[in-house]
Design a protein around this motif. Structure first.
Motif, PDB file in Angstrom:
ATOM      1  N   LEU A  78      40.712  47.036  42.055  1.00  0.00           N
ATOM      2  CA  LEU A  78      39.484  47.765  42.380  1.00  0.00           C
ATOM      3  C   LEU A  78      38.333  47.330  41.487  1.00  0.00           C
ATOM      4  O   LEU A  78      37.184  47.221  41.923  1.00  0.00           O
ATOM      5  N   VAL A  79      38.625  47.097  40.208  1.00  0.00           N
ATOM      6  CA  VAL A  79      37.597  46.654  39.267  1.00  0.00           C
ATOM      7  C   VAL A  79      36.980  45.339  39.721  1.00  0.00           C
ATOM      8  O   VAL A  79      35.763  45.137  39.622  1.00  0.00           O
ATOM      9  N   LEU A  80      37.812  44.448  40.226  1.00  0.00           N
ATOM     10  CA  LEU A  80      37.348  43.107  40.586  1.00  0.00           C
ATOM     11  C   LEU A  80      36.862  42.996  42.035  1.00  0.00           C
ATOM     12  O   LEU A  80      36.311  41.969  42.407  1.00  0.00           O
ATOM     13  N   MET A  81      37.052  44.048  42.819  1.00  0.00           N
ATOM     14  CA  MET A  81      36.673  43.996  44.234  1.00  0.00           C
ATOM     15  C   MET A  81      35.204  44.409  44.397  1.00  0.00           C
ATOM     16  O   MET A  81      34.845  45.551  44.105  1.00  0.00           O
ATOM     17  N   PRO A  82      34.328  43.511  44.833  1.00  0.00           N
ATOM     18  CA  PRO A  82      32.902  43.842  44.923  1.00  0.00           C
ATOM     19  C   PRO A  82      32.520  44.631  46.171  1.00  0.00           C
ATOM     20  O   PRO A  82      31.535  45.371  46.163  1.00  0.00           O
TER      21      PRO A  82
END
Length: 538
Positions: free
Chosen positions: A11-15
């Motif tokens: 989730l952190v890396l999903m833009p």
């Protein structure tokens, strides 16, 4: 725990929003109870409470295992406690430890039941058992602030997608549900009936307006629309059913604890949509800065309630005496609302007045010069519109005043969170103040949006190349009359502030333009903002 940590990491890396929805939907489908419900609670601030583990406890545990200077340098570089600790935490002597994956349910139960004296040791044992992503997720879980770009609304939309339901159904059930939401998931998976709405004074999803854009009003008959002022408070819903009284924010958060004086004045079974403000509606409407003295508190003292009394300026009526009024036309709801407000405490409730206008141009002139400084613009509503949850195009519009702008100088920069954690993306800026014949910068605001990714990279490079001092994760940058970076800052309003050395704070500041061409000495002075503030509160 590994599935939860992988979810957080991705989730952190999903833009993209759709990408986050897909990740959440897959997690809900693949993860058993109670883990998926506990994860949902963590994502939505839904009731996970582990009070025995505070940031100071985490720092203390790290200090017992890692050189203090090494940790300080690492934290300064990374800028995020969870990320720093997850990476710097020493691997356990037992190489097999990381193969033992505790469930999220086991972790929450173990830490929730631990006393303050037992919790640090249990927490350290868990960190020993987890890999770096697992440690990161655990620290975020106990700190109560995930900050991974997932709002409660987005999580509820993922639930709706997962169960092929309307998000409105989920929002209307939400405050009657309990962690870990096993009844909710059983219904979404078709294994049980829809959870009953046994709880009283539940939240009703709000109707939202669309900003007026070029051509939106062309061809619309002004006789079909009503206009009201858009006040600078916060949108709330006052709900009273069966003797239960609650106050909700527009997103459905229960903020009743901070406003017992207001709820105590509710004397009718009704659900009112309105604007939460401070003051006495018959005498004075306070600023948003005044309202902030009451917000984000679990409870308030009698002194604060007396100094900053709260009231609601009523916009709409969703329920009256057990009758759902949302399907009625706006004009009919308004008529019922007028009768209700007339029966309520006039120091706690008043009716949002209608604004008379004879053309869209006339209304444009009105919204540019409102009658009160605590007005952001106007609302435009179709007289026949039912109360429809969500942001439907057409029935309601908001037409805000044009934002104010000033040129300010970058003073401090801090690393961001999530995908921006490797960039200096949170900026404090100031304007010039003359003291004893010398100019010095005084901070007036902080912003972390309003610029593109390309501009972010440019600002980040400027910060790194022009750092003159460090304060933990914060960098102080070169800012003189001849050297520095100027931002054009847009903002909605100003307020007096004892926390800022300037005595002034901006409302909703954002960076509207980078002024690489402008010498810092030509940025605005504090007197400019003080004059603007005087005009706003006049």
């Amino acid at each position: 725990m590994r599935a939860f940590s992988e979810l957080i990491d991705r989730l952190v890396l999903m833009p993209s929003r759709n990408g986050k929805l897909t990740l959440l939907k897959s997690y809900f489908a693949e993860t058993p109870d109670p883990d998926r419900g506990l994860a949902l609670a963590a994502l939505t601030d839904g009731g996970l409470n582990i009070p025995a583990i505070k940031p100071a406890v985490i720092r203390g545990l790290v200090a017992e295992r890692v050189d203090e200077v090494l940790f300080a340098y690492s934290y300064d570089y990374v800028g995020d406690l969870a990320e720093t600790v997850s990476l710097i935490w020493p691997e356990p002597a037992d190489a097999q430890a990381n193969d033992e994956d505790p469930s999220l349910g086991m972790v929450v139960e173990s830490l929730s039941r631990a006393s303050r004296s037992e919790a640090p040791a249990r927490f350290a044992q868990l960190l020993d058992r987890l890999d770096p992503p697992g440690r990161y997720a655990l620290i975020k879980l106990v700190s109560g602030g995930l900050r991974i770009g997932v709002s409660a609304r987005l999580a509820k939309q993922a639930l709706a997608d997962f169960g092929a339901k309307d998000i409105i159904e989920i929002e209307e059930l939400w405050h009657g549900l309990k962690v870990p939401y096993t009844d909710l998931f059983a219904w979404l998976e078709g294994r049980a009936e829809k959870p009953s709405n046994a709880a009283r004074a539940l939240f009703r999803p709000v109707m939202l307006a669309n900003p007026v854009e070029e051509g939106d009003l062309d061809g619309l008959d002004i006789a079909d629309f009503r206009a009201e002022w858009k006040w600078d408070g916060i949108r709330v819903q006052v709900s009273c059913e069966g003797g239960v009284k609650r106050l909700y924010s527009r997103s459905g958060d229960d903020i009743s604890g901070a406003f017992p004086d207001l709820l105590g004045a509710v004397s009718a079974e009704a659900v009112i949509d309105g604007e939460l403000l401070v003051g006495d509606p018959a005498v004075e409407t306070g600023t948003f800065s005044d309202l902030q003295q009451r917000l984000n508190r679990k409870s308030v003292s009698a002194k604060v309630m007396q100094q900053y009394p709260a009231f609601v300026r009523a916009y709409d009526l969703l329920m009256l005496d057990g009758r759902d009024t949302r399907a009625l036309p706006l004009d009919e709801r308004r008529q019922l609302l007028e009768g209700l407000v007339a029966r309520l405490d006039p120091h706690r409730f008043d009716l949002s007045p209608l604004v008379a206008f004879d053309s869209w141009q006339h209304l444009d002139e009105i919204r540019r010069a409102p009658i009160h400084p605590i007005i952001e613009g106007v609302m435009i509503k179709h007289k026949g519109s039912p109360y429809l949850p969500g942001r439907k195009k057409g029935p309601w519009f908001k037409w805000k005043r044009d934002p104010h702008t000033v040129d300010a100088v970058l003073m401090y920069a801090q690393r961001g969170h999530g995908k921006r954690s490797s960039f200096y993306s949170d900026y404090t800026f100031g304007v010039w103040k003359e003291e004893a014949g010398n100019l010095q910068l005084v901070p007036v605001g902080k912003a972390y949006f309003g610029f593109s990714d390309e501009e972010l990279a440019q600002i980040d490079k400027f910060v790194r190349d022009n750092t003159i001092d460090r304060f933990g994760p914060v960098r102080s940058v070169k800012a003189t009359e001849t050297e520095g970076l100027v931002f054009e800052v847009a903002f909605e309003g100003l307020a007096r502030s004892s926390r800022h050395k300037s005595g002034v704070a901006m409302r909703f500041p954002r960076i509207s333009r980078l002024r690489w061409d402008k010498p810092p000495g030509e940025a605005d002075r504090l007197e400019t903002l003080e004059k603007m503030l005087d005009e706003m509160i006049r």
